[in-house]
Scaffold this motif. Structure first.
Motif, PDB file in Angstrom:
ATOM      1  N   TRP A 301       0.834  -1.209   0.000  1.00 50.21           N
ATOM      2  CA  TRP A 301       0.000   0.000   0.000  1.00 50.21           C
ATOM      3  C   TRP A 301       0.863   1.250   0.000  1.00 50.21           C
ATOM      4  N   LEU A 303       0.332   5.054   1.030  1.00 50.73           N
ATOM      5  CA  LEU A 303      -0.555   5.929   1.799  1.00 50.73           C
ATOM      6  C   LEU A 303      -0.186   7.384   1.545  1.00 50.73           C
ATOM      7  N   ASN A 306      -3.990  11.027   3.597  1.00 49.83           N
ATOM      8  CA  ASN A 306      -5.236  10.676   4.258  1.00 49.83           C
ATOM      9  C   ASN A 306      -5.351  11.458   5.568  1.00 49.83           C
ATOM     10  N   TRP A 335       1.335   2.675  10.032  1.00 50.34           N
ATOM     11  CA  TRP A 335       0.831   3.659   9.071  1.00 50.34           C
ATOM     12  C   TRP A 335       1.967   4.207   8.200  1.00 50.34           C
ATOM     13  N   THR A 337       3.855   3.679   4.211  1.00 51.39           N
ATOM     14  CA  THR A 337       3.810   3.114   2.865  1.00 51.39           C
ATOM     15  C   THR A 337       4.742   1.920   2.802  1.00 51.39           C
TER      16      THR A 337
END
Length: 464
Positions: A301, A303, A306, A335, A337
């Motif tokens: 993922w 991120l 956000n 949290w 990437t």
């Protein structure tokens, strides 16, 4: 049913504005049936939709582009089935529907262009399945509480179909699980399942709520199909359990979605897939980004921007994580990437801040919104009648619609029945929090994270 072209075409296009266009904000470039030579029809039930499509399928791929406006209303059937799946204290439901026949619009091999558009006020207790089809648009359809889970009865299914746009729909069921359901967890099937050799799909501006298994991107660990390309943007997810989506391989782009009340797990990136997760709002959610049951072939993922920036934000936004418990899981608990999204996006898109998503998206996602889209211009101010709340905008009474009082300020609110949501505030000013049925919360500013200004604030819980 009208099986001849109608002069309602003008009215239908006015409803859509200029939104019937190839620009979907995602991988799809679908025009649907809005093409030269299109024919326009109305249908009052799903059988009539099937008949119209069958009549147009006299040649492979379809004889002409189709725009079908659905006008039926099956709210009563939806409400009955929702109530039939409210379990008692022992977990038994009064009248389960998982063995019902699958009521579906079946679109097979249609490539000439197809739009299925719900008229405002319409609703359907049926599903729509696409197989070996392309250039399909599904918009403004309210579909809910579909029985037949034992027969794989999805609300929307895309199988080996490409260039599909699923936009401004409302999808719902009942998120409770009933004893005796198929496989122990299939009271209802998926809301949007995209599988097999499907490519270039956009899922946008949908309101998906009170549902357990929201969506698949691939039906199994071997269903990779070279990697599907799917965009999810401006969707409102509320009181849902899991699969947002369950991604197996491929590339997904999630931007400007609002995830509120995930009760089990959210974006689940597996089978070495890649997810770009950008400018979304997450709140009151469990395991919002994970690779669950697949740690040896985990996906990655990316991120970006956000509302949650780091683990320091988890408490503020009600984000929590459950331990692995031996289920072969990796989570985004740090949290960070895990890999930069490797694919160059082939489309232009206009995103807004995560805060604007929180403040504004409820005015745009779902049915009956005239297919309006959230633009940066709309984020410049805050309308007087707009409030941060879980459900639709409430009247200026002591309690939100469909909520009942449970506590005054400073007291304890016990959620005895219903959907598990508690509203804190008064007179149209609210903040909400998912607590879960059978649990309790202090009716205080500290518990809800902000003061909505009810003067005095009160607590109420959602009864259904």
């Amino acid at each position: 049913m009208k099986l001849t072209p109608t002069i309602l075409a003008t009215a239908i296009l006015l409803l859509a504005g200029n939104a019937f266009a190839a620009r979907t904000g995602g991988f799809a470039t679908a025009d649907g049936g809005d093409l030269p030579g299109a024919r326009y029809f109305t249908a009052a039930n799903y059988q009539e939709i099937n008949n119209i499509i069958t009549s147009a399928s006299t040649v492979p791929g379809g004889a002409y582009p189709l725009v079908i406006t659905y006008t039926g209303n099956e709210d009563a059937a939806i409400a009955t089935i929702v109530m039939d799946h409210n379990p008692d204290a022992a977990g038994n439901c009064p009248n389960p529907h998982w063995n019902d026949a699958y009521r579906q619009v079946a679109v097979t091999g249609y490539t000439a262009g197809l739009t299925i558009l719900g008229a405002d006020g319409s609703s359907g207790n049926f599903g729509i399945t696409l197989t070996n089809s392309s250039n399909v648009v599904i918009r403004n359809m309210k579909l809910g509480a579909l029985g037949g889970a034992a027969k794989d009865a999805d609300l929307l299914r895309v199988d080996s179909s490409s260039n599909v746009w699923i936009d401004h729909n409302e999808l719902l069921s009942n998120s409770h699980e009933c004893n005796g359901s198929p496989e122990g967890d299939l009271t209802f099937e998926g809301a949007i399942d995209i599988k097999k050799n499907s490519h270039n799909v956009t899922v946008s501006y949908n309101y998906i709520h009170d549902h357990k298994k929201v969506g698949l991107d691939g039906s199994s660990g071997t269903d990779i199909a070279g990697g599907r390309e799917i965009t999810f943007h401006h969707n409102l997810y509320s009181n849902v359990s899991q699969r947002l989506p369950l991604q197996r391989g491929g590339w997904t782009h999630m931007y400007n979605n609002l995830y509120s009340g995930i009760t089990d797990s959210g974006i689940n990136v597996r089978r070495e897939g890649y997810a770009l997760i950008e400018q979304n709002w997450f709140e009151n959610s469990v395991n919002p980004v994970v690779c669950r049951y697949d740690a040896t072939l985990c996906g990655w993922w990316d991120l970006r921007n956000n509302n949650v920036k780091s683990p320091a934000d988890f408490k503020r936004y009600g984000i929590s994580w459950t331990p692995d418990d031996g289920i072969n899981t990796v989570t985004a608990i740090e949290w960070k990437t895990t890999a930069v999204f490797p694919k160059t996006l082939p489309y232009v898109y206009e995103s807004v801040s995560a805060q604007c998503v929180k403040n504004k998206l409820r005015k745009y996602a779902g049915v009956g919104k005239k297919l309006k889209q959230l633009t940066p211009v709309a984020c410049l101010g805050r309308d007087d009648d707009e409030h941060d709340m879980h459900d639709r905008h409430a009247p200026a009474g002591d309690y939100m619609e469909n909520y009942t009082k449970c506590a005054d300020a400073g007291e304890i609110c016990k959620v005895k029945t219903g959907a598990g949501w508690v509203a804190f505030g008064r007179k149209g000013n609210w903040v909400t929090k998912y607590i879960g049925t059978g649990h309790a919360v202090s009716c205080t500013i500290a518990s809800f994270g902000s003061d909505p200004g009810g003067r005095p604030n009160k607590c109420s819980y959602r009864v259904y």
